[in-house]
Design a protein around this motif. Structure first.
Motif, PDB file in Angstrom:
ATOM      1  N   LEU A 113       0.856  -1.183   0.000  1.00 33.89           N
ATOM      2  CA  LEU A 113       0.000   0.000   0.000  1.00 33.89           C
ATOM      3  C   LEU A 113       0.889   1.229   0.000  1.00 33.89           C
ATOM      4  O   LEU A 113       1.622   1.469   0.962  1.00 33.89           O
ATOM      5  CB  LEU A 113      -0.920   0.010   1.221  1.00 33.89           C
ATOM      6  CG  LEU A 113      -1.853   1.228   1.343  1.00 33.89           C
ATOM      7  CD1 LEU A 113      -2.897   1.239   0.221  1.00 33.89           C
ATOM      8  CD2 LEU A 113      -2.537   1.251   2.718  1.00 33.89           C
ATOM      9  N   PHE A 117      -7.885  -1.490   3.437  1.00 36.85           N
ATOM     10  CA  PHE A 117      -7.150  -1.270   2.196  1.00 36.85           C
ATOM     11  C   PHE A 117      -6.396  -2.530   1.768  1.00 36.85           C
ATOM     12  O   PHE A 117      -6.040  -2.676   0.593  1.00 36.85           O
ATOM     13  CB  PHE A 117      -6.178  -0.099   2.352  1.00 36.85           C
ATOM     14  CG  PHE A 117      -6.841   1.248   2.423  1.00 36.85           C
ATOM     15  CD1 PHE A 117      -7.164   1.948   1.273  1.00 36.85           C
ATOM     16  CD2 PHE A 117      -7.156   1.808   3.647  1.00 36.85           C
ATOM     17  CE1 PHE A 117      -7.777   3.189   1.336  1.00 36.85           C
ATOM     18  CE2 PHE A 117      -7.764   3.058   3.727  1.00 36.85           C
ATOM     19  CZ  PHE A 117      -8.085   3.740   2.571  1.00 36.85           C
ATOM     20  N   PHE A 118      -6.125  -3.419   2.724  1.00 34.57           N
ATOM     21  CA  PHE A 118      -5.438  -4.672   2.409  1.00 34.57           C
ATOM     22  C   PHE A 118      -6.424  -5.812   2.173  1.00 34.57           C
ATOM     23  O   PHE A 118      -6.042  -6.854   1.650  1.00 34.57           O
ATOM     24  CB  PHE A 118      -4.486  -5.044   3.553  1.00 34.57           C
ATOM     25  CG  PHE A 118      -3.331  -4.094   3.701  1.00 34.57           C
ATOM     26  CD1 PHE A 118      -2.168  -4.272   2.970  1.00 34.57           C
ATOM     27  CD2 PHE A 118      -3.415  -3.009   4.564  1.00 34.57           C
ATOM     28  CE1 PHE A 118      -1.104  -3.391   3.098  1.00 34.57           C
ATOM     29  CE2 PHE A 118      -2.357  -2.126   4.706  1.00 34.57           C
ATOM     30  CZ  PHE A 118      -1.200  -2.311   3.963  1.00 34.57           C
ATOM     31  N   ARG A 129      -2.740   0.599  -4.086  1.00 32.50           N
ATOM     32  CA  ARG A 129      -2.154  -0.697  -3.758  1.00 32.50           C
ATOM     33  C   ARG A 129      -1.819  -1.440  -5.038  1.00 32.50           C
ATOM     34  O   ARG A 129      -2.586  -1.379  -6.012  1.00 32.50           O
ATOM     35  CB  ARG A 129      -3.142  -1.530  -2.929  1.00 32.50           C
ATOM     36  CG  ARG A 129      -2.464  -2.622  -2.083  1.00 32.50           C
ATOM     37  CD  ARG A 129      -3.488  -3.522  -1.441  1.00 32.50           C
ATOM     38  NE  ARG A 129      -4.016  -4.496  -2.398  1.00 32.50           N
ATOM     39  CZ  ARG A 129      -5.226  -5.048  -2.298  1.00 32.50           C
ATOM     40  NH1 ARG A 129      -6.050  -4.707  -1.325  1.00 32.50           N
ATOM     41  NH2 ARG A 129      -5.614  -5.939  -3.194  1.00 32.50           N
TER      42      ARG A 129
END
Length: 269
Positions: free
Chosen positions: A89, A104-105, A133
């Protein structure tokens, strides 16, 4: 459990340890371990020891001197990204982390290239690379294409985010709307409320980006850029007649913000 890998990049003297250390602090407070934080930089001096400082990735082409776009980021598109593998990221050094980074992951597949949606340009599918990402080494086709004509591509696309959006291998996806806020567009108040109320932090925002000349310290102080001194609302209005105000009257009236305490609450080591 896989390690969440956060990266940033720094060259020259515009940002440096202050921004890197604060970005690390914000990430550490808003992520579930295990995680790593890597800064690819030309000088690790003064950077807090928790940061994994690695050299800038080598390139075999010259970064174009373009008026727009942050083309040194193209260093991150190579076949290797230091010692990292898997999804990473990327965060610009001047963002503010205000909520959990874990989603976000979790969003999309590990090999996806996922950007923040940029809605500044109407009717264009455009991503924002302040927060995105990608799999380490997975953007090599971008770099291969870019180095065929760095100056020409920079002139054609203007911004590196447009080049990434249109040419990323396999196409791009976007993080959900609302996760990332643009300070000038989503946080500051419209005229005339900008003279009465401080900028707001939208609900559910996890990251605030500061695209343009305005940076976190400017927001904290209550000024549009470091070229403009902080003023009270009345003092700003009284300065309307100054010859050096720049731009139209409407632009001058809109370009006022009150001090923003919540930015300082988050932007710390």
């Amino acid at each position: 459990m896989s390690v969440k890998q956060v990266i940033c990049i720094n060259w020259g003297t515009k940002y440096g340890p202050l921004y890197i250390d604060r970005l690390y602090g914000m990430v550490a407070r808003n992520i579930t371990p295990p995680f790593s934080f890597t800064c690819f930089c030309d000088d690790p001096t003064g950077i807090r020891p928790e940061v994994d400082c690695q050299p800038l990735p080598e390139i075999d082409y010259e970064i174009p001197k373009a008026k727009t776009g942050i083309w040194p980021k193209s260093r991150l598109w190579g076949p290797k990204l230091g010692t990292l593998t898997g999804p990473v990221l990327f965060l610009d050094l001047d963002v503010i982390v205000t909520g959990s980074l874990d989603p976000f992951f979790e969003h999309g597949a590990p090999d996806d290239v996922i950007l923040t949606r940029n809605r500044v340009v109407a009717f264009e599918k455009l991503g924002q690379t302040s927060v995105f990402r990608f799999p380490a080494g997975g953007l090599l086709p971008l770099q291969t294409l870019f180095k065929t004509d760095p100056k020409g591509i920079a002139d054609e696309y203007r911004y590196e985010q447009r080049f990434v959006t249109r040419n990323a291998p396999g196409g791009v996806k976007f993080f959900p709307d609302g996760w990332v806020a643009h300070f000038r567009r989503n946080c500051r108040r419209p005229f005339p409320l900008n003279y009465l109320l401080a900028p707001k932090l939208p609900k559910d925002t996890r990251i605030v980006i500061f695209a343009g000349h305005l940076n976190p310290q400017d927001a904290i102080d209550g000024r549009w850029s470091d070229a403009v001194p902080p003023r009270s609302p009345l003092a700003h209005l009284r300065a309307i007649g100054q010859r050096d105000r720049g731009g139209s009257l409407w632009r001058y009236l809109r370009h006022y913000i009150r001090p923003t305490p919540w930015v300082g609450d988050h932007w710390r080591p």
